[in-house]
Design a protein around this motif. Sequence first.
Motif, PDB file in Angstrom:
ATOM      1  N   LYS A  44      11.593 -80.120 -14.140  1.00 55.78           N
ATOM      2  CA  LYS A  44      12.836 -80.570 -13.524  1.00 55.78           C
ATOM      3  C   LYS A  44      13.329 -81.804 -14.260  1.00 55.78           C
ATOM      4  CE  LYS A  44      14.634 -82.159  -9.068  1.00 55.78           C
ATOM      5  NZ  LYS A  44      15.031 -83.474  -9.598  1.00 55.78           N
ATOM      6  N   LEU A  45      14.567 -81.767 -14.711  1.00 52.71           N
ATOM      7  CA  LEU A  45      15.116 -82.884 -15.463  1.00 52.71           C
ATOM      8  C   LEU A  45      15.310 -84.089 -14.547  1.00 52.71           C
ATOM      9  CD1 LEU A  45      16.303 -83.849 -18.193  1.00 52.71           C
ATOM     10  CD2 LEU A  45      18.530 -83.070 -17.351  1.00 52.71           C
ATOM     11  N   LEU A  46      14.796 -85.233 -14.992  1.00 55.60           N
ATOM     12  CA  LEU A  46      14.978 -86.487 -14.258  1.00 55.60           C
ATOM     13  C   LEU A  46      16.197 -87.247 -14.779  1.00 55.60           C
ATOM     14  CD1 LEU A  46      11.278 -87.738 -14.168  1.00 55.60           C
ATOM     15  CD2 LEU A  46      12.573 -86.700 -12.283  1.00 55.60           C
ATOM     16  N   PHE A  47      16.245 -87.432 -16.088  1.00 53.68           N
ATOM     17  CA  PHE A  47      17.373 -88.109 -16.743  1.00 53.68           C
ATOM     18  C   PHE A  47      17.312 -87.871 -18.231  1.00 53.68           C
ATOM     19  CE2 PHE A  47      14.724 -91.516 -14.579  1.00 53.68           C
ATOM     20  CZ  PHE A  47      13.671 -91.477 -15.474  1.00 53.68           C
ATOM     21  N   HIS A  48      18.395 -88.257 -18.901  1.00 53.86           N
ATOM     22  CA  HIS A  48      18.387 -88.184 -20.346  1.00 53.86           C
ATOM     23  C   HIS A  48      19.264 -89.278 -20.930  1.00 53.86           C
ATOM     24  CE1 HIS A  48      22.235 -85.994 -19.831  1.00 53.86           C
ATOM     25  NE2 HIS A  48      22.462 -86.269 -21.106  1.00 53.86           N
ATOM     26  N   TYR A  49      18.986 -89.596 -22.181  1.00 55.90           N
ATOM     27  CA  TYR A  49      19.782 -90.553 -22.940  1.00 55.90           C
ATOM     28  C   TYR A  49      20.477 -89.824 -24.066  1.00 55.90           C
ATOM     29  CZ  TYR A  49      17.782 -94.942 -21.139  1.00 55.90           C
ATOM     30  OH  TYR A  49      17.432 -96.015 -20.370  1.00 55.90           O
ATOM     31  N   TYR A  50      21.757 -90.055 -24.196  1.00 53.91           N
ATOM     32  CA  TYR A  50      22.437 -89.693 -25.432  1.00 53.91           C
ATOM     33  C   TYR A  50      22.670 -91.005 -26.150  1.00 53.91           C
ATOM     34  CZ  TYR A  50      25.640 -87.948 -28.908  1.00 53.91           C
ATOM     35  OH  TYR A  50      26.225 -87.626 -30.098  1.00 53.91           O
ATOM     36  N   ASP A  51      21.896 -91.221 -27.188  1.00 49.10           N
ATOM     37  CA  ASP A  51      21.877 -92.518 -27.869  1.00 49.10           C
ATOM     38  C   ASP A  51      21.498 -93.565 -26.815  1.00 49.10           C
ATOM     39  OD1 ASP A  51      24.180 -94.391 -30.037  1.00 49.10           O
ATOM     40  OD2 ASP A  51      21.999 -94.328 -29.887  1.00 49.10           O
ATOM     41  N   LYS A  52      22.388 -94.515 -26.522  1.00 44.60           N
ATOM     42  CA  LYS A  52      22.051 -95.527 -25.521  1.00 44.60           C
ATOM     43  C   LYS A  52      22.657 -95.231 -24.156  1.00 44.60           C
ATOM     44  CE  LYS A  52      21.464 -99.273 -28.870  1.00 44.60           C
ATOM     45  NZ  LYS A  52      21.910-100.617 -29.303  1.00 44.60           N
ATOM     46  N   ASP A  53      23.395 -94.152 -24.077  1.00 42.47           N
ATOM     47  CA  ASP A  53      24.033 -93.798 -22.811  1.00 42.47           C
ATOM     48  C   ASP A  53      23.039 -93.095 -21.900  1.00 42.47           C
ATOM     49  OD1 ASP A  53      27.135 -92.913 -24.457  1.00 42.47           O
ATOM     50  OD2 ASP A  53      26.452 -94.832 -23.621  1.00 42.47           O
ATOM     51  N   PHE A  54      22.838 -93.688 -20.734  1.00 42.68           N
ATOM     52  CA  PHE A  54      21.862 -93.176 -19.778  1.00 42.68           C
ATOM     53  C   PHE A  54      22.544 -92.238 -18.791  1.00 42.68           C
ATOM     54  CE2 PHE A  54      18.129 -93.054 -17.304  1.00 42.68           C
ATOM     55  CZ  PHE A  54      18.452 -93.245 -15.973  1.00 42.68           C
ATOM     56  N   ASN A  55      21.910 -91.095 -18.539  1.00 43.72           N
ATOM     57  CA  ASN A  55      22.460 -90.103 -17.625  1.00 43.72           C
ATOM     58  C   ASN A  55      21.387 -89.720 -16.613  1.00 43.72           C
ATOM     59  OD1 ASN A  55      25.185 -89.139 -19.062  1.00 43.72           O
ATOM     60  ND2 ASN A  55      23.625 -89.536 -20.605  1.00 43.72           N
ATOM     61  N   ASN A  56      21.622 -90.124 -15.383  1.00 43.07           N
ATOM     62  CA  ASN A  56      20.654 -89.890 -14.312  1.00 43.07           C
ATOM     63  C   ASN A  56      21.039 -88.618 -13.559  1.00 43.07           C
ATOM     64  OD1 ASN A  56      18.387 -90.733 -12.873  1.00 43.07           O
ATOM     65  ND2 ASN A  56      19.629 -91.717 -11.316  1.00 43.07           N
ATOM     66  N   GLU A  57      20.063 -87.777 -13.252  1.00 37.85           N
ATOM     67  CA  GLU A  57      20.335 -86.626 -12.403  1.00 37.85           C
ATOM     68  C   GLU A  57      20.540 -87.112 -10.965  1.00 37.85           C
ATOM     69  OE1 GLU A  57      20.697 -83.240 -13.557  1.00 37.85           O
ATOM     70  OE2 GLU A  57      20.923 -84.636 -15.238  1.00 37.85           O
ATOM     71  N   ALA A  58      21.421 -86.422 -10.257  1.00 36.99           N
ATOM     72  CA  ALA A  58      21.822 -86.882  -8.931  1.00 36.99           C
ATOM     73  C   ALA A  58      20.646 -86.971  -7.959  1.00 36.99           C
ATOM     74  CB  ALA A  58      22.898 -85.958  -8.373  1.00 36.99           C
ATOM     75  N   ASP A  59      19.663 -86.093  -8.123  1.00 33.99           N
ATOM     76  CA  ASP A  59      18.567 -86.067  -7.160  1.00 33.99           C
ATOM     77  C   ASP A  59      17.307 -86.757  -7.675  1.00 33.99           C
ATOM     78  OD1 ASP A  59      17.641 -82.551  -7.714  1.00 33.99           O
ATOM     79  OD2 ASP A  59      18.111 -84.193  -9.081  1.00 33.99           O
ATOM     80  N   THR A  60      17.409 -87.511  -8.738  1.00 36.68           N
ATOM     81  CA  THR A  60      16.262 -88.269  -9.221  1.00 36.68           C
ATOM     82  C   THR A  60      16.057 -89.482  -8.320  1.00 36.68           C
ATOM     83  OG1 THR A  60      16.588 -87.570 -11.502  1.00 36.68           O
ATOM     84  CG2 THR A  60      15.317 -89.578 -11.155  1.00 36.68           C
ATOM     85  N   PRO A  61      14.851 -89.633  -7.756  1.00 36.85           N
ATOM     86  CA  PRO A  61      14.623 -90.769  -6.849  1.00 36.85           C
ATOM     87  C   PRO A  61      14.813 -92.105  -7.555  1.00 36.85           C
ATOM     88  CG  PRO A  61      12.854 -89.141  -6.679  1.00 36.85           C
ATOM     89  CD  PRO A  61      13.674 -88.757  -7.868  1.00 36.85           C
ATOM     90  N   ASP A  62      15.228 -93.103  -6.781  1.00 43.33           N
ATOM     91  CA  ASP A  62      15.446 -94.446  -7.322  1.00 43.33           C
ATOM     92  C   ASP A  62      14.167 -95.066  -7.863  1.00 43.33           C
ATOM     93  OD1 ASP A  62      17.856 -95.316  -4.725  1.00 43.33           O
ATOM     94  OD2 ASP A  62      18.075 -94.247  -6.633  1.00 43.33           O
ATOM     95  N   ASN A  63      13.055 -94.547  -7.413  1.00 45.01           N
ATOM     96  CA  ASN A  63      11.738 -94.999  -7.853  1.00 45.01           C
ATOM     97  C   ASN A  63      11.504 -94.781  -9.346  1.00 45.01           C
ATOM     98  OD1 ASN A  63       9.231 -96.056  -7.178  1.00 45.01           O
ATOM     99  ND2 ASN A  63       8.322 -94.025  -6.844  1.00 45.01           N
ATOM    100  N   PHE A  64      12.292 -93.897  -9.932  1.00 44.12           N
ATOM    101  CA  PHE A  64      12.132 -93.556 -11.333  1.00 44.12           C
ATOM    102  C   PHE A  64      13.237 -94.230 -12.146  1.00 44.12           C
ATOM    103  CE2 PHE A  64       8.955 -90.189 -11.296  1.00 44.12           C
ATOM    104  CZ  PHE A  64       8.931 -89.826  -9.967  1.00 44.12           C
ATOM    105  N   GLN A  65      12.800 -94.916 -13.200  1.00 49.12           N
ATOM    106  CA  GLN A  65      13.761 -95.548 -14.100  1.00 49.12           C
ATOM    107  C   GLN A  65      13.333 -95.267 -15.530  1.00 49.12           C
ATOM    108  OE1 GLN A  65      13.694 -99.649 -12.782  1.00 49.12           O
ATOM    109  NE2 GLN A  65      15.216 -99.250 -11.204  1.00 49.12           N
ATOM    110  N   SER A  66      14.267 -95.541 -16.443  1.00 48.90           N
ATOM    111  CA  SER A  66      13.963 -95.267 -17.840  1.00 48.90           C
ATOM    112  C   SER A  66      14.570 -96.344 -18.722  1.00 48.90           C
ATOM    113  CB  SER A  66      14.503 -93.891 -18.229  1.00 48.90           C
ATOM    114  OG  SER A  66      14.131 -93.559 -19.555  1.00 48.90           O
ATOM    115  N   ARG A  67      13.943 -96.522 -19.862  1.00 45.18           N
ATOM    116  CA  ARG A  67      14.439 -97.459 -20.874  1.00 45.18           C
ATOM    117  C   ARG A  67      14.365 -96.796 -22.228  1.00 45.18           C
ATOM    118  NH1 ARG A  67      10.175-101.148 -21.302  1.00 45.18           N
ATOM    119  NH2 ARG A  67       8.868 -99.849 -19.963  1.00 45.18           N
TER     120      ARG A  67
END
Lengths: 114, 115
Positions: A44-67
Amino acid sequence: DAMVIQNPRYQVTQFGKPVTLSCSQTLNHNVMYWYQQKSSQAPKLLFHYYDKDFNNEADTPDNFQSRRPNTSFCFLDIRSPGLGDAAMYLCATSRGQGGQETQYFGPGTRLLVL
Amino acid sequence: AQTVTQSQPEMSVQEAETVTLSCTYDTSESDYYLFWYKQPPSRQMILVIRQEAYKQQNATENRFSVNFQKAAKSFSLKISDSQLGDAAMYFCAYTRAGTASKLTFGTGTRLQVTL
């Protein structure tokens, strides 16, 4: 060989103790993804980056972050892991964002929460 | 929302025989891509084959071929001359064309290859 590397392969953490999973790539791809794969379930996709642009999936819990500090590295931070966060975490990359792009996966990090 | 369904949790095939893995999907889009990914035990997932929805011809990659039925929303994978190295989890996946390549996966089919 160019590849997607995930460290560590196995990670054990305690309930509520922050944990960071890392992913690096030598493919020089623009896009990096994080997937969560629980036992016997689809990734299940959590999020992705296109270059430096961060794209969070709507149902990804706030507990999960990315850098993503640079092109090569991407991190998944779980601020307060719960027992339900135990899973395989897959990192993937692709050259671009088009639907035709092949995603290249790392071997995954299996997270165990005690 | 798009969904991908793999109704066969496990399949078994003898070496050198042919096996077909099933996949159905649901989408309202007309332009999209379908994939089969292979995940060997303890190894990374790799792309097996890709099908573009606007192409009527079924994709083929060596021993791997697909049967793409757009009207039926069906996308099966045929593995010919099965080899021991084909043993893996196989995931069917979908992504919409023209946007971020966000894959929606099925739950997978575990393929065993026996001697």
